[in-house]
Design an enzyme around this catalytic site. Structure first.
Site, PDB file in Angstrom:
ATOM      1  CE  LYS A   9       0.818   1.366   4.472  1.00 43.70           C
ATOM      2  NZ  LYS A   9       1.599   2.541   4.806  1.00 43.70           N
ATOM      3  N   PRO A  94       9.584  -4.482  -0.212  1.00 39.14           N
ATOM      4  CG  PRO A  94      10.409  -2.427  -0.922  1.00 39.14           C
ATOM      5  CD  PRO A  94       9.462  -3.514  -1.298  1.00 39.14           C
ATOM      6  N   GLY A  98       7.382   1.567   4.674  1.00 43.06           N
ATOM      7  CA  GLY A  98       6.101   2.288   4.697  1.00 43.06           C
ATOM      8  C   GLY A  98       5.142   1.763   3.653  1.00 43.06           C
ATOM      9  N   GLY A 100       3.673  -1.283   3.917  1.00 38.69           N
ATOM     10  CA  GLY A 100       2.690  -2.152   4.579  1.00 38.69           C
ATOM     11  C   GLY A 100       2.835  -3.639   4.298  1.00 38.69           C
ATOM     12  N   GLY A 101       4.018  -4.094   3.935  1.00 38.37           N
ATOM     13  CA  GLY A 101       4.208  -5.500   3.566  1.00 38.37           C
ATOM     14  C   GLY A 101       3.793  -6.474   4.665  1.00 38.37           C
ATOM     15  N   GLY A 102       4.270  -6.269   5.889  1.00 39.38           N
ATOM     16  CA  GLY A 102       3.956  -7.165   7.000  1.00 39.38           C
ATOM     17  C   GLY A 102       2.465  -7.129   7.322  1.00 39.38           C
ATOM     18  CB  SER A 103       0.045  -4.325   7.621  1.00 36.31           C
ATOM     19  OG  SER A 103       0.778  -3.624   8.591  1.00 36.31           O
ATOM     20  CG  ASP A 136      -0.522   0.676   8.691  1.00 33.48           C
ATOM     21  OD1 ASP A 136      -1.230   1.548   9.218  1.00 33.48           O
ATOM     22  OD2 ASP A 136       0.637   0.876   8.286  1.00 33.48           O
TER      23      ASP A 136
END
Ligand code: C5P
Length: 277
Positions: A9, A94, A98, A100-103, A136
């Site tokens: 995102k 990456p 910021g 939001g990959g993990g979320s 997020d």
């Protein structure tokens, strides 16, 4: 086995409203999913209740500090179901960027676990649960475009925005979210009215800003230099996403690659009602 895309995102604008007694910050932000995505393979075992996560990126933790396994714990807690999760994460987004990959991985895991159990819960329930493990995560249960307030977990779904030429840049150094919020000088916030800015995006005369850019630049001064360099390529807009250190760039430009930074050409992404991204 179920394989799902887990998209990134960006925050088209991000206003920090105030600091809360619980240490979090109230935000007002326009979130947009994008087609830079991880891919996750999921299977469950109802006889063997241990989880096992593997990942293509050796720098990503695969223990229970990973939000994928955190989401599996949350799903078991909320539903009372017993199962072991086997997941393989192909990491393309990456981290500490910021984006939001993990979320997104956590939201995708809740969607997958619900589907693998025959979809007994509706997306709005999954969305509500997900706020317990990250601010997020609920956004990803929208259709890909949403105005988010509170900690970020109060999600107002919006119609898709007009596509635009979009590049993402991830500098070598990342930034931990908590460090950027800690660096924020609450007296130095923008005085934009978020409802007016949201309206400017809906009416296609968008204004882009991010109150977390300055604290991120204070922590990593090379980010301010990179932003100026990207603007000198001719982009109309260069803005940090979320708590950084990644940027998105808008404009009809083909940037040359920048040393120590990863460059991605991407597009906005929206999902239909019943399907994941
Ligand atoms: O909710 P999440 O775990 O993603 O937040 C990580 C950290 O970012 C929090 O511990 C907090 O320090 C900061 N944060 C904040 N205000 C928000 C979201 C996050 O201060 N709205």
């Amino acid at each position: 086995m179920l394989t799902l895309r887990s998209p990134a995102k960006i925050n088209l604008f991000l206003k920090v409203v105030n600091r809360r007694p619980d240490g979090y910050h109230n935000l007002a932000s326009l979130f947009q999913a994008i087609d830079l995505s991880d891919q996750i393979q999921f299977s469950i075992n109802k006889h063997y209740c241990a989880d096992h996560l593997t990942c293509t990126d050796p720098t990503i933790p695969t223990d229970h500090s990973n939000l994928i396994l955190n989401a599996a714990d949350l799903f078991r807690r909320k539903t009372g179901f017993a199962f072991g999760l086997e997941a393989h994460l192909e990491k393309n987004i990456p981290h500490q960027a910021g984006f939001g990959g993990g979320s997104s991985n956590a939201a995708t895991t809740l969607w997958a676990l619900n589907q693998l159990h025959g979809s007994p819960f509706c997306p709005s329930e999954l969305m509500q649960w997900s706020a317990e493990i990250g601010s997020d995560i609920p956004f990803f249960f929208s259709h890909g475009t949403a105005y988010c307030t509170g900690r970020g977990e109060v999600v107002q779904c919006l119609s898709p925005l007009k596509q635009t030429n979009l590049w993402l840049i991830k500098p070598k150094n990342g930034l931990p979210t908590a460090a950027v919020f800690n660096q924020l000088n609450i007296k130095n916030l923008s005085n934009h009215d978020p409802k007016q800015i949201l309206d400017s995006h809906i009416k296609k005369t968008p204004l882009y800003f991010n109150d977390l850019e300055q604290p991120a630049f204070d922590l990593l001064p090379e980010l301010a230099t990179l932003k100026q360099k990207l603007l000198s390529f001719g982009f109309d807009t260069v803005l940090m996403s979320g708590s950084g250190s990644g940027f998105f760039c808008l404009g009809d430009v083909c940037p040359s690659t920048h040393e120590d930074a990863l460059l991605y050409k991407t597009t906005f992404l929206n999902r239909s009602d019943e399907e994941w991204y």
